[in-house]
Design an enzyme around this catalytic site. Structure first.
Site, PDB file in Angstrom:
ATOM      1  N   CYS A  22       0.939  -1.354   0.125  1.00  0.00           N
ATOM      2  CA  CYS A  22       0.311  -0.334   0.245  1.00  0.00           C
ATOM      3  C   CYS A  22       0.969   1.481  -0.037  1.00  0.00           C
ATOM      4  CB  CYS A  22      -0.983   0.539   1.480  1.00  0.00           C
ATOM      5  SG  CYS A  22      -1.098  -1.722   2.048  1.00  0.00           S
ATOM      6  N   ARG A  66       6.691 -10.896   4.953  1.00  0.00           N
ATOM      7  CA  ARG A  66       6.343 -10.342   7.326  1.00  0.00           C
ATOM      8  C   ARG A  66       7.269 -11.856   7.758  1.00  0.00           C
ATOM      9  NH1 ARG A  66       0.291  -9.744   5.909  1.00  0.00           N
ATOM     10  NH2 ARG A  66       1.044  -7.654   4.347  1.00  0.00           N
ATOM     11  N   GLN A  95       1.026 -11.100  -3.300  1.00  0.00           N
ATOM     12  CA  GLN A  95      -0.043 -10.628  -2.658  1.00  0.00           C
ATOM     13  C   GLN A  95      -1.020  -9.840  -4.287  1.00  0.00           C
ATOM     14  OE1 GLN A  95       0.239  -7.665  -0.285  1.00  0.00           O
ATOM     15  NE2 GLN A  95      -0.389  -8.977   1.772  1.00  0.00           N
ATOM     16  N   ASP A 154      -2.755  -7.994  -5.390  1.00  0.00           N
ATOM     17  CA  ASP A 154      -3.286  -6.710  -4.561  1.00  0.00           C
ATOM     18  C   ASP A 154      -3.350  -5.580  -5.901  1.00  0.00           C
ATOM     19  OD1 ASP A 154      -3.148  -5.804  -2.593  1.00  0.00           O
ATOM     20  OD2 ASP A 154      -1.057  -4.998  -1.978  1.00  0.00           O
ATOM     21  N   HIS A 166      -5.232  -1.650  -4.901  1.00  0.00           N
ATOM     22  CA  HIS A 166      -5.412  -0.724  -4.285  1.00  0.00           C
ATOM     23  C   HIS A 166      -6.703   0.266  -5.299  1.00  0.00           C
ATOM     24  CE1 HIS A 166      -2.255  -2.001  -2.152  1.00  0.00           C
ATOM     25  NE2 HIS A 166      -3.414  -1.515  -1.497  1.00  0.00           N
ATOM     26  N   LYS A 213     -14.366  -3.540   6.854  1.00  0.00           N
ATOM     27  CA  LYS A 213     -13.827  -4.651   5.825  1.00  0.00           C
ATOM     28  C   LYS A 213     -14.589  -5.992   6.071  1.00  0.00           C
ATOM     29  CE  LYS A 213     -11.573  -7.698   8.520  1.00  0.00           C
ATOM     30  NZ  LYS A 213     -10.507  -8.732   9.030  1.00  0.00           N
ATOM     31  N   HIS A 232      -8.424  -1.518  -0.209  1.00  0.00           N
ATOM     32  CA  HIS A 232      -7.370  -2.469  -0.482  1.00  0.00           C
ATOM     33  C   HIS A 232      -8.102  -4.205  -0.731  1.00  0.00           C
ATOM     34  CE1 HIS A 232      -4.517  -0.199   2.175  1.00  0.00           C
ATOM     35  NE2 HIS A 232      -6.043   0.163   2.627  1.00  0.00           N
TER      36      HIS A 232
END
Length: 646
Positions: free
Chosen positions: A338, A367, A385, A387, A389, A473, A519
């Site tokens: 992000c 991570r 990911q 991912d 946005h 979420k 997200h």
RNA sequence: GCCAUUGUAGCUCAGAGGUAGAGCACUUCCUUGGUAAGGAAGAGGUCAUGGGUUCAAUUCCCAUCAAUGGCUCCA
């Protein structure tokens, strides 16, 4: 007389003090036989407990969660009773039900321990206790009496639990020779349990606190029918066969090397083929839906994460910053994409007309997952990911949400995950202080999510207080072929990053406004998703996705040239495959390629070469006959089409 | 991170205080075979790593690393 309202809205009158069991009996003898628990005005009760006032009720059988709960709860007590009978002096912690079965945390008497060798005798005892069909009796007692009982028994764990309960009545449940602190509900008698078995042992800290004593956790399962236990055990066996770690090795999809580092998958060529194809397919779908693809580096300046707030929250638990030798700057392996995407957004100015801006990346993040948490591809330290946005205006949140839901539903359907649930996580209404962002925005967003979900035909469950501190979420939990749940997709509303990074766009009013960030991930991570896909399909991937759709098997070396010719022709139809030209007999080639889960095998010998045909075998089914090359190519492409339509 | 169990050939696994085995895979040769394992020969191991006990350790003990099952955690 009291008035009992059934779930269908009908109302029946009964004597005061009627029990759930008697109500069931009055409806049908069959129901009376199967009913396990009852919800009375929203509270789950024993079916033997008298109802004294008008009530709305729901009767539960084993098929219902509430029924299962009572069933397994009583089973846990049976487990404890059996263990106490065989190992007197055992102390008992807690014995709750879980998604599949139940467990009991116990402390064995000094000097003794429980091992798998003891399972048989405990299983036998448990079954015996069930067959005795002992009545389960509920008793209300005072706190003092409860303390006295467990003091006599010498069970300090129960004492600790009781001492934390509020004064007033405490309920005990007894069956046979065993009495336990428990709020219930339970089965009326142990005879409902026809099959019960210990599954495994594990260590677990008392109350999950690692500074406290480690107890032995005994897992078990039980059913109202012997056959159901059989099926359950078969399902566990099947799950073991489908374990993605095992299949990943067999099909040469990925590999882990301690020399590279734990929790870091090495994608082998075939695994890479699979993953690339998934990514390419999703990328194409994203582009159709007006997403912009971006790429960002694997590290980012520490200040970036200080701004985002993640450094403070997770910094010390992450991989530590990398220092540059000259400038003394510090960079972190990126734990999420992000902040990088936010910086892309900030690279230029926006009008309200430019929004929404949908930015997507297959972004690899790192991570520092705890050592004991790592598990195959599902829990790793380096993962990619899928991912995206979305930067949008408040009035666009709902539509953007809907379009993301549409995409997620499309992706799951295309990949054969037909069964999934949605779960919405909202603010804790009692403590709004732990969230950032204005009340007005939260309310708008929470409403937008719920409306979007309903308008898309989802029936989400609502979890209050489960929202992230930065926004509500919506999570997607898919069910695989064995009925196991996997949380994959997620859509989150975020007010935090736009604020921290001071994002803005110019509104029609010529004033600056803050965009809202969404997200979202569909697969979650490529690693985890591939693992789920492997277990869902048992390694038999959809035809369009599988690394090799077809393997050509020449009967002998004489037909290798024909095989090469066929493969070239198939390539013209966008069919991919390879030739097994090993010096082996046809039976051997078939076996090896079947085990590799190749969807179609083409046997090529003298007959086929003369007629210009191929002899087709389907994975798991065997010979399905002869076809011309063109027929086969069309057949394959039809199959791919069908995969997507179903 | 905590507890338990495990670590022997590329894979699956056997083994014992006296220096290591099977099957599959691999290499070579024979075989050219019609729908789920053709035959023979060969090569391959610092028995996870580092200490200790012992005349002798891969085997016993300790530590480390990793895997597995749980617990705790998960942006």
């Amino acid at each position: 007389m009291i008035r009992i309202t059934l779930p269908d809205g009908s109302v029946r009158e009964y004597e005061k003090g009627i029990t759930g069991y008697s109500i069931a009996e009055s409806i049908s003898p069959r129901l009376a036989k199967e009913v396990l628990s009852i919800t009375v005005n929203g509270e789950v009760w024993d079916i033997t407990r008298p109802i004294d006032n008008d009530a709305k009720i729901v009767l539960h059988k084993f098929e219902d969660e509430e029924g299962q709960h009572a069933f397994w709860h009583t089973s846990a007590h049976i487990l404890a009773e059996a263990i106490e009978a065989i190992f007197p002096g055992t102390k008992f912690g807690i014995g709750p039900t879980i998604e599949n079965g139940f467990y009991y945390d116990i402390e064995m008497p000094e000097g003794q321990s429980l091992s798998e060798k003891d399972f048989a005798v405990i299983n036998k005892k448990m079954l015996e206790l069930c067959q005795q069909n002992n009545e389960v009796v509920r008793k209300d007692i005072s706190k003092e009496e409860a303390l006295a009982y467990f003091t006599t028994k010498g069970d300090e764990y129960k004492l600790e639990l009781i001492s934390e309960l509020e004064d007033g009545t405490i309920t005990l449940y007894s069956q046979g020779n065993f009495t336990d602190l428990c709020k219930g509900p339970h089965l009326p008698s142990t005879g409902h349990i026809k099959a019960i078995q210990i599954l495994s042992l594990a260590g677990a800290y008392w109350r999950g606190d690692e500074t406290r004593k480690q107890l032995t956790r005994v897992y078990g399962i039980s059913f109202p029918k012997q056959k159901m236990l059989q099926e359950y055990l078969e399902m566990i066996e099947e799950a073991k066969k489908r374990d993605h770690r095992k299949i990943g090795k067999e099909l040469e999809l990925f590999h882990f090397s301690p020399k590279v580092g734990m929790g870091m998958a090495l994608w082998l060529p075939r695994g890479t083929e699979l993953r690339d194809r998934l990514e390419a397919w999703l990328t194409a779908e994203l582009k159709k839906r007006n997403h912009e693809m971006v790429k960002t580096p694997h590290i980012g300046h520490v200040d970036l994460y200080k701004t985002s707030g993640h450094y403070e929250k997770y910094g010390k638990d992450s991989f530590q910053p990398i220092q540059t030798p000259a400038e003394g700057e510090a960079f972190m392996l990126k734990p999420m994409n992000c902040p990088h995407h936010v910086e892309i957004f900030k690279a230029k100015q926006y009008s309200y007309r430019d929004l929404p801006y949908r930015m997507a990346e297959f972004g690899t993040v790192y991570r520092y997952e705890q050592h004991g948490e790592l598990h195959g591809l599902t829990r790793v330290r380096s993962f990619t990911q899928d991912d995206a946005h979305v930067f949008c205006r408040p009035d666009q949140v709902k539509d953007e949400f809907k379009s993301i839901i549409e995409l997620i539903m499309f992706v799951y359907k295309s990949l054969g995950f037909k069964d999934y649930k949605a779960q919405i996580s909202l603010r804790d209404p009692d403590d709004k202080t732990k969230y950032i962002g204005t009340d007005e925005n939260w309310e708008k967003a929470e409403q937008a999510i719920q409306e979007a979900a309903h308008e898309m035909g989802l029936k989400p469950t609502i979890e209050l207080g489960e929202a992230a501190f930065y926004g509500p979420k919506l999570d997607f939990i898919v069910k695989d072929a064995l009925g196991r749940n996997w949380q994959l997709g997620t859509i989150q509303v975020d007010y935090n990053l736009p604020e921290r990074f001071e994002l803005e766009y110019k509104g029609a009013d010529n004033l600056s406004h803050q965009p809202i960030m969404l997200h979202r991930a569909i697969f979650g991570s490529m690693e985890r998703f591939v693992a789920v896909l492997i277990e869902h399909t048992a390694g038999k991937f959809p035809l369009w996705l599988t690394p090799d759709q077809v393997v050509l098997l020449p009967i002998s070396e004489k037909f290798n040239d024909y095989a090469k010719k066929v493969l070239e022709l198939l390539k013209n139809y966008d069919i991919r495959g390879k030739i097994d030209d090993r010096n082996e007999k046809i039976g051997r080639k078939i076996r090896d390629n079947e085990l590799q889960r190749i969807p179609y095998l083409l046997v090529l010998g003298e007959k086929e070469e003369e007629s210009g045909n191929v002899s087709v075998r389907k994975q798991g089914e065997g010979d399905i006959g002869n076809m011309s090359i063109e027929e086969f190519a069309n057949f394959i492409n039809d199959q791919i089409q069908k995969d997507f339509e179903k």
